[in-house]
Design a protein around this motif. Structure first.
Motif, short mmCIF file in Angstrom:
data_model
loop_
_atom_site.label_atom_id
_atom_site.label_comp_id
_atom_site.label_asym_id
_atom_site.label_seq_id
_atom_site.Cartn_x
_atom_site.Cartn_y
_atom_site.Cartn_z
N ASN A 111 0.84 -1.20 0.00
CA ASN A 111 0.00 0.00 0.00
C ASN A 111 0.88 1.25 0.00
OD1 ASN A 111 -2.35 1.52 0.11
ND2 ASN A 111 -2.41 1.52 2.33
N LYS A 112 0.52 2.22 -0.84
CA LYS A 112 1.23 3.49 -1.04
C LYS A 112 2.51 3.32 -1.86
CE LYS A 112 -1.93 5.47 1.41
NZ LYS A 112 -3.01 6.20 0.72
N ALA A 113 2.74 2.13 -2.42
CA ALA A 113 3.93 1.95 -3.28
C ALA A 113 3.73 2.71 -4.59
CB ALA A 113 4.17 0.47 -3.55
N VAL A 114 4.82 3.27 -5.10
CA VAL A 114 4.81 4.02 -6.36
C VAL A 114 5.82 3.37 -7.29
CG1 VAL A 114 5.18 6.26 -7.43
CG2 VAL A 114 4.19 6.15 -5.15
N TRP A 115 5.40 3.12 -8.52
CA TRP A 115 6.30 2.55 -9.52
C TRP A 115 5.96 3.10 -10.89
CZ3 TRP A 115 2.05 0.37 -7.57
CH2 TRP A 115 1.12 -0.18 -8.44
N SER A 116 6.84 2.84 -11.87
CA SER A 116 6.67 3.35 -13.22
C SER A 116 6.68 2.19 -14.20
CB SER A 116 7.79 4.35 -13.55
OG SER A 116 7.63 4.86 -14.86
N PRO A 117 5.49 1.69 -14.63
CA PRO A 117 5.47 0.58 -15.58
C PRO A 117 5.96 0.95 -16.96
CG PRO A 117 3.26 1.42 -15.21
CD PRO A 117 4.17 2.16 -14.24
N GLU A 118 5.84 2.24 -17.32
CA GLU A 118 6.31 2.75 -18.60
C GLU A 118 7.07 4.04 -18.34
OE1 GLU A 118 2.96 3.17 -21.11
OE2 GLU A 118 2.50 1.02 -21.17
N PRO A 119 7.90 4.47 -19.31
CA PRO A 119 8.75 5.64 -19.07
C PRO A 119 8.00 6.88 -18.62
CG PRO A 119 9.44 4.53 -21.06
CD PRO A 119 8.19 3.84 -20.62
N CYS A 125 -0.26 2.37 -5.63
CA CYS A 125 -1.15 1.40 -4.98
C CYS A 125 -1.81 2.11 -3.80
CB CYS A 125 -0.36 0.18 -4.51
SG CYS A 125 -1.39 -1.02 -3.63
N SER A 126 -3.10 2.31 -3.91
CA SER A 126 -3.84 3.04 -2.88
C SER A 126 -4.96 2.15 -2.34
CB SER A 126 -4.41 4.34 -3.46
OG SER A 126 -5.19 5.02 -2.51
N ASP A 127 -4.73 1.54 -1.20
CA ASP A 127 -5.73 0.69 -0.54
C ASP A 127 -6.27 -0.38 -1.47
OD1 ASP A 127 -5.50 2.06 1.86
OD2 ASP A 127 -6.96 3.58 1.25
N GLY A 128 -5.37 -1.05 -2.19
CA GLY A 128 -5.79 -2.12 -3.07
C GLY A 128 -6.13 -1.71 -4.47
N ARG A 129 -6.23 -0.41 -4.74
CA ARG A 129 -6.54 0.09 -6.09
C ARG A 129 -5.28 0.61 -6.74
NH1 ARG A 129 -9.72 4.61 -6.13
NH2 ARG A 129 -10.31 4.16 -8.26
N VAL A 130 -5.13 0.32 -8.02
CA VAL A 130 -3.99 0.81 -8.79
C VAL A 130 -4.42 2.05 -9.54
CG1 VAL A 130 -2.33 0.28 -10.59
CG2 VAL A 130 -3.04 -1.49 -9.02
N ILE A 131 -3.75 3.16 -9.24
CA ILE A 131 -4.06 4.44 -9.88
C ILE A 131 -2.84 4.86 -10.68
CG2 ILE A 131 -4.69 6.85 -9.50
CD1 ILE A 131 -5.90 5.95 -6.80
N CYS A 132 -3.02 5.04 -11.98
CA CYS A 132 -1.91 5.40 -12.87
C CYS A 132 -2.15 6.77 -13.47
CB CYS A 132 -1.74 4.37 -13.98
SG CYS A 132 -1.15 2.77 -13.37
N ASP A 133 -1.06 7.45 -13.75
CA ASP A 133 -1.13 8.82 -14.28
C ASP A 133 -0.01 9.01 -15.29
OD1 ASP A 133 -1.79 11.48 -14.60
OD2 ASP A 133 -0.46 12.14 -13.01
N GLU A 134 -0.36 9.60 -16.41
CA GLU A 134 0.64 9.90 -17.42
C GLU A 134 1.17 11.32 -17.23
OE1 GLU A 134 -0.86 9.25 -21.30
OE2 GLU A 134 -1.22 7.10 -21.00
N THR A 135 2.46 11.49 -17.45
CA THR A 135 3.09 12.78 -17.30
C THR A 135 2.58 13.75 -18.37
OG1 THR A 135 5.07 11.74 -16.43
CG2 THR A 135 5.30 14.00 -17.24
N MET A 136 2.12 14.91 -17.96
CA MET A 136 1.65 15.94 -18.88
C MET A 136 2.81 16.86 -19.24
SD MET A 136 -1.50 15.19 -19.35
CE MET A 136 -2.11 16.70 -20.11
N CYS A 137 2.97 17.10 -20.50
CA CYS A 137 4.08 17.92 -20.99
C CYS A 137 3.60 19.31 -21.35
CB CYS A 137 4.75 17.27 -22.20
SG CYS A 137 5.45 15.64 -21.84
N HIS A 138 4.40 20.31 -21.03
CA HIS A 138 4.09 21.69 -21.37
C HIS A 138 4.32 21.90 -22.87
CE1 HIS A 138 3.42 25.90 -20.59
NE2 HIS A 138 4.52 26.21 -21.24
#
Length: 676
Positions: A111-119, A125-138
């Motif tokens: 829980n609370k682990a952070v990883w990068s499956p792609e570059p 990992c938030s309480d059993g849920r996987v939350i992913c976010d893509e980097t936004m570029c300026h």
């Protein structure tokens, strides 16, 4: 009459003027807010917030959809929210786990682990849920962009940046000493010189190009032989104007939106004594102290990656700022004592998939790594655990090696170790010292699968919460196996040789925190008795179970929630109304598929919390009206997925009231059926 008309006309003009002003102000405010949000989205702090799932949350499928995968077995609201996806169903790849953890491609994330499956993707990992976010570029306002190695966002190419950078350096204001000398000379010059200066300035204003005419301006500087001497008046104004007026103009342009920026730059004349840079021109700083890397290696932030680049030894690197080193998939054989002298701040070291041998590791190879927390040595040729590992280690992986034993000193000093994985070795109860795990005061997660254990290893740490012993040769579970592990939450014993009469009555019945047991693919003929009181998740797939004894779940509190009995030999005679006694109010998932049932098991209509029922691949022929739905009760059933395919049911003969309590008929799967 004329006066009234004139008064109305004046009043209308005033109202329109006020309305236009009031309308214009919000428009500018909206543009300012948009520009500020755009700036914040490219800042590191904002990006880190998005990585925590504040914006653009994306759930990774199927790891966060069901509790059998996302390991949240105690929170009902999590399960209900995950079942809100129509058509989503549980998988046969059932793996119990501690609540709050996530399973991602066979790996368990805390829980609370952070990883990068792609570059350019970061997951949490938030309480059993996987939350992913893509980097936004300026967005970059330049004709040519490039993406630097190891980065996600494009930047302007060097050819586009070189000229404005040079010009910016030439227009820097003079030092304070030179400025004082210039002011003194200016005070002594006659008025005639001032008039000449003004004439030259007006000519220069006409000839000075706009901020976009980089090529023309650069050619002009080159033709004049480099830096032009400024007149005193110019130097004074150029020292003052860029610091005040230039900054204000840039901020106003940046806040009014991209369209207004282009119009203002074309219409606003540029003074000859003021050189103004475009507000969004990136001027990246050159990297400092970039280490010299071997061919094929890459550098990203504080990580050096040398994956599958045919290295035969650890490269000599001197980079104190590096915190992560990846040397996966090479041909490294040895680790000398001085291998990591130039990387004193390493926190993560991955040496998996090499040919490292135990004699090839120096006794002090890891001693200087005072900040190392994660060490991965999977798939090497180790026969023993390396000596003198840093006491800061929190995760140690030595899977798929040739470990021949663990002595009393092998794990000494690792009192901060939380995760220990030793799967796929030659370990057994005969070559592990009973005191081997004693130094591990913080150990929570222990994997010992794919070894040669015949009994549960002794001397397990009291702190262990998850124990994985799959693919061994375990035949019995004695009553002293878990006497000292009062915090244990998950036990995985699938693919062993356990029989129900070889499980001691007091083996785990008094465990207060044990919620998940996996006994799949053993030699069970009955559902085991004397299960833990706190059990929520029981996996018994792939056995030879013929019967569910009565009241076997009756002592459980708060009650069993997930029961998986797929691929067994259950018959109608092996179940009766009291087989599920104690679980009617709590059971949420029931898997009875791939058995020998000829009718719907009794008591299904009384399971008030049931969401998922599998009865496919049996020998069921008829569905009576009240076997699944109770006609006497009002209200809809909680059942959302019902599988009845691959039986011998004649669908046209099913009563119209058989599924009347189910919310959606699309949740019922009846086809295909067998013909006999």
């Amino acid at each position: 009459m004329k006066f009234i008309v004139l008064f109305c006309f004046v009043l209308l003009i005033i109202i329109q003027t006020d309305f236009g002003q009031n309308e214009e102000i919000p428009r500018k405010q909206r543009r300012k807010m948009y520009r500020r949000r755009l700036r914040k989205s490219s800042s590191p702090n904002h990006r880190s917030n998005r990585q925590l799932g504040i914006q653009q949350m994306t759930t990774v499928a199927p790891t966060a959809r069901f509790p059998i995968v996302n390991f949240d077995y105690s929170r009902e609201e999590k399960f209900e929210s995950s079942l809100s996806f129509l058509g989503v169903e549980s998988s046969y790849n059932v793996l119990p786990g501690k609540k709050g953890h996530c399973l991602v491609k066979g790996m368990i994330m805390y829980n609370k682990a952070v990883w990068s499956p792609e570059p350019c993707t970061t997951c949490l990992c938030s309480d059993g849920r996987v939350i992913c976010d893509e980097t936004m570029c300026h967005p970059q306002m330049c004709p040519q962009t490039v993406i630097p190695e190891g980065e996600c966002c494009p930047v302007c190419s060097d050819t586009e940046q070189r000229e404005p950078i040079k010009l910016l350096q030439k227009q820097l204001p003079p030092p304070q000493v030179e400025m004082d000398q210039i002011l003194q000379k200016e005070a002594l010059q006659p008025e005639e010189d001032e008039e000449e200066i003004k004439e030259e300035e007006t000519e220069q204003k006409k000839e000075t190009p706009g901020p976009r005419d980089w090529g023309k301006l650069h050619n002009e500087w080159e033709s004049r032989g480099g830096e032009r001497k400024q007149r005193p008046g110019e130097e004074e104004r150029s020292a003052q104007q860029p610091q005040h007026q230039g900054r204000e103009e840039e901020e106003e342009e940046g806040e009014e939106g991209e369209e207004d920026d282009e119009e203002d730059e074309e219409e606003d004349p540029v003074r000859g004594d003021v050189f103004r840079m475009p507000s969004r021109l990136p001027v990246p700083a050159p990297p400092r102290g970039r280490p010299c890397l071997p061919n094929g290696c890459s550098l990203s932030y504080r990580t050096i990656s040398c994956i599958d680049v045919f290295l035969t030894q650890i490269p000599p690197l001197t980079a104190p700022e590096i915190t992560s080193l990846e040397l996966v998939g090479n041909s490294i054989i040895s680790i000398p004592d001085e291998a990591f002298n130039g990387l004193p701040n390493l926190e993560r070291l991955d040496l998996s998939k090499n040919n490292i041998t135990s004699p090839g590791i120096g006794p002090k190879a890891f001693k200087l790594l005072k900040k190392l927390t994660r060490l991965n040595m999977d798939e090497n040729n180790l026969v023993q655990i390396p000596s003198e590992l840093p006491s800061t280690l929190e995760e140690l992986k030595i899977n798929e090696n040739n470990l021949l034993g663990i002595d009393e000193e092998s794990l000494s000093g690792l009192n901060h170790l939380v995760t220990l994985e030793l799967e796929g070795n030659n370990l057994s109860e005969a070559n592990i010292n009973p005191l081997a795990f004693k130094p591990l005061k913080s150990l929570s997660y222990l994997r010992l699968g794919k070894n040669k254990f015949r009994i549960i290893p002794q001397g397990l740490p009291a702190s262990v919460e998850e124990l994985y012993l799959e693919n061994n040769q375990i035949e019995e579970i004695t009553e002293i196996c878990f006497n000292h592990t009062r915090k244990i939450n998950v036990i995985v014993l699938r693919y062993n040789k356990i029989e129900e009469n070889r499980i001691a009555p007091l083996a785990w019945i008094n465990q207060e925190n044990l919620e998940s047991i996996d006994l799949s693919y053993n030699k069970l003929y009955h559902v085991p008795s004397y299960l833990p009181k706190s059990l929520l998740h029981l996996v018994l797939m792939g056995n030879q179970i013929e019967r569910i004894p009565g009241y076997v779940f009756g002592h459980m509190e708060p009650g069993l929630e997930y029961l998986y009995l797929s691929f067994n030999k259950l018959t109608d005679d092996g179940m009766d109304h009291v087989s599920f006694y104690g679980a009617y109010h709590s059971l949420r998932e029931l898997f009875l598929d791939h058995n020998d049932l000829k009718s719907i098991p009794p008591g299904i209509q009384e399971m008030k919390a049931l969401h998922f029922l599998r009865l496919n691949n049996n020998k069921i022929r008829n569905i009576l009206p009240e076997q699944i739905c109770n006609a006497e009760e009002d209200g809809d059933s909680t059942l959302e997925h019902l599988h009845l395919e691959n039986n011998y049911i004649k669908t046209r003969e099913i009563s119209s009231y058989a599924f009347s309590c189910i919310r959606s008929y699309s949740s019922v799967v009846l086809k295909p059926q067998n013909i006999k």
